[in-house]
Design a protein around this motif. Structure first.
Motif: not given
Length: 402
Positions: A22-38
């Protein structure tokens, strides 16, 4: 043809197919791209988010995100992943490329790099003496090849296929790519198939070190795009399990990365993907402790931010890439005193970071409204960042490294 983003993900380990814990940690709502620029804060705030539910495989020790959904990823926009603007990182890349070129006798030979990104390391290998490099990456276009290397650096903007490894190739390089691959087994099989057919003698890889992330509670090093995590022992088991011969793995870059070097694939997989029971036990304990460490870390940084907010002290985060993105996402509203994100990469400056939509500025821009504190995402750059702040007349600005 292997599409690393197309394979369905289940609760079975993507490396060895063993049913995972089973998962040992759950993180929610992370932006899916770490390299995207806007280009606008509004676009940055509309970023797609996903969850990380990290599971430990009880057989091979690979950690993977069982909630990973490749359909959330969209690489059609602007992305900027280069770290080579940092003198410290550029020196490390040059040192690694020179070491591999010398020890594996790559001078004047041909190398294939799978997942070459913007081609920065391919350029380093050529400068170290490699004769030619074929860089394979869906986002590596020919217009990113430096003019003086045209003819020596070939861009293949596509997913990896075993047929792209041609006879005469002296090594296959795969840096910071395996952690992005959801279908680890089939991807590895494709590499081994191509190397066997082309009689390639060496496989040279690099991944982030999970051991350091767990030990330090470095939640800012967790990225949605990273669907798999390794230690030196588990990446060794993975490579042996898909059929490589001798494998040597070591940590580098202040123990932030694992470098794995493997000899030519054997006749077939030897089934040795499992790691020693003692290693698995230690890894299991570290994973179980990680959730509490992260919880305490997020709480501590949130309290610190609250104190800055109450005092009216502006804060800047130094690091506009994936680390800064995850750090801000995990703190959420507690990061209110952060007014800007700083990065030395010109490709990020003038843009906005995913999630909070904060502006990404150049170091010199800090002089307009000097922050009371700067939170540095990676302590390995402490020296060069402190020097930059002092050069800008910001000697009184507090520098805190994670």
């Amino acid at each position: 043809m292997t599409d690393p983003h197309a394979a369905p993900i289940s609760t079975a380990c993507p490396a060895c197919a063993t049913p995972a814990n089973e998962p040992f940690i759950a993180l929610t709502g992370l932006p899916v791209h770490g390299t995207a620029v806007f280009d606008t804060p509004e676009a940055a705030r509309r970023v797609t988010v996903g969850d990380q539910e990290l599971c430990l495989c009880p057989a091979c020790g690979v950690v993977f995100n069982r909630a990973f959904d490749p359909a959330l990823l969209d690489y059609t926009g602007s992305h900027e992943e280069s770290q080579h603007n940092s003198p410290r990182f550029a020196a490390y890349a040059a040192e690694l490329s020179a070491d591999w070129t010398a020890r594996y006798r790559l001078t004047g030979t041909h190398v294939v790099e799978i997942g070459c990104g913007a081609g920065d390391f391919a350029v380093e290998m050529l400068r170290a003496g490699v004769g030619g490099v074929t860089g394979i990456d869906p986002h590596f276009a020919a217009d990113r090849v430096p003019a003086d290397l045209t003819g020596r650096l070939t861009a293949l903007p596509s997913e990896f296929d075993a047929r792209q490894i041609e006879p005469g190739t002296s090594a296959v390089v795969c840096r910071h790519t395996l952690e992005h691959i959801p279908a680890l087994r089939s991807f590895g099989d494709e590499i081994v198939t191509g190397m066997r057919k082309a009689a390639v003698p060496a496989f040279l890889a690099e991944v982030p070190d999970l051991g350091r992330i767990l030990a330090e509670g470095a939640f800012w090093d967790l990225q949605y795009e990273h669907c798999s995590y390794f230690t030196p022992e588990t990446v060794t088991g993975y490579l042996r399990g898909i059929g490589f011969g001798e494998v040597a793995a070591r940590t580098t870059y202040d123990d932030q990365y694992v470098v794995a070097e493997a000899t030519a694939p054997d006749a077939g997989p030897d089934g040795s993907a499992a790691v020693p029971a003692g290693t698995l036990s230690d890894l299991d304990g570290a994973c179980r402790a990680f959730a509490d460490t992260v919880r305490d870390g997020v709480r501590s940084w949130g309290a610190w931010m609250g104190e800055r907010s109450a005092a009216g002290d502006p804060v800047a985060v130094w690091g506009g890439g994936a680390k800064g993105l995850t750090f801000l996402a995990m703190l959420g509203a507690d990061a209110a005193p952060v007014r800007a994100v700083v990065d030395i990469n010109p490709g990020l400056q003038g843009r906005y970071i995913a999630g909070p939509g904060l502006p990404i500025v150049a170091p010199a821009d800090l002089t307009r409204t000097p922050p009371r504190s700067v939170v540095l995402m990676n302590p390995i750059y402490r020296g060069e960042v402190r020097a930059d702040l002092d050069r800008l007349g910001l000697q009184s600005t507090e520098l805190l490294a994670l």
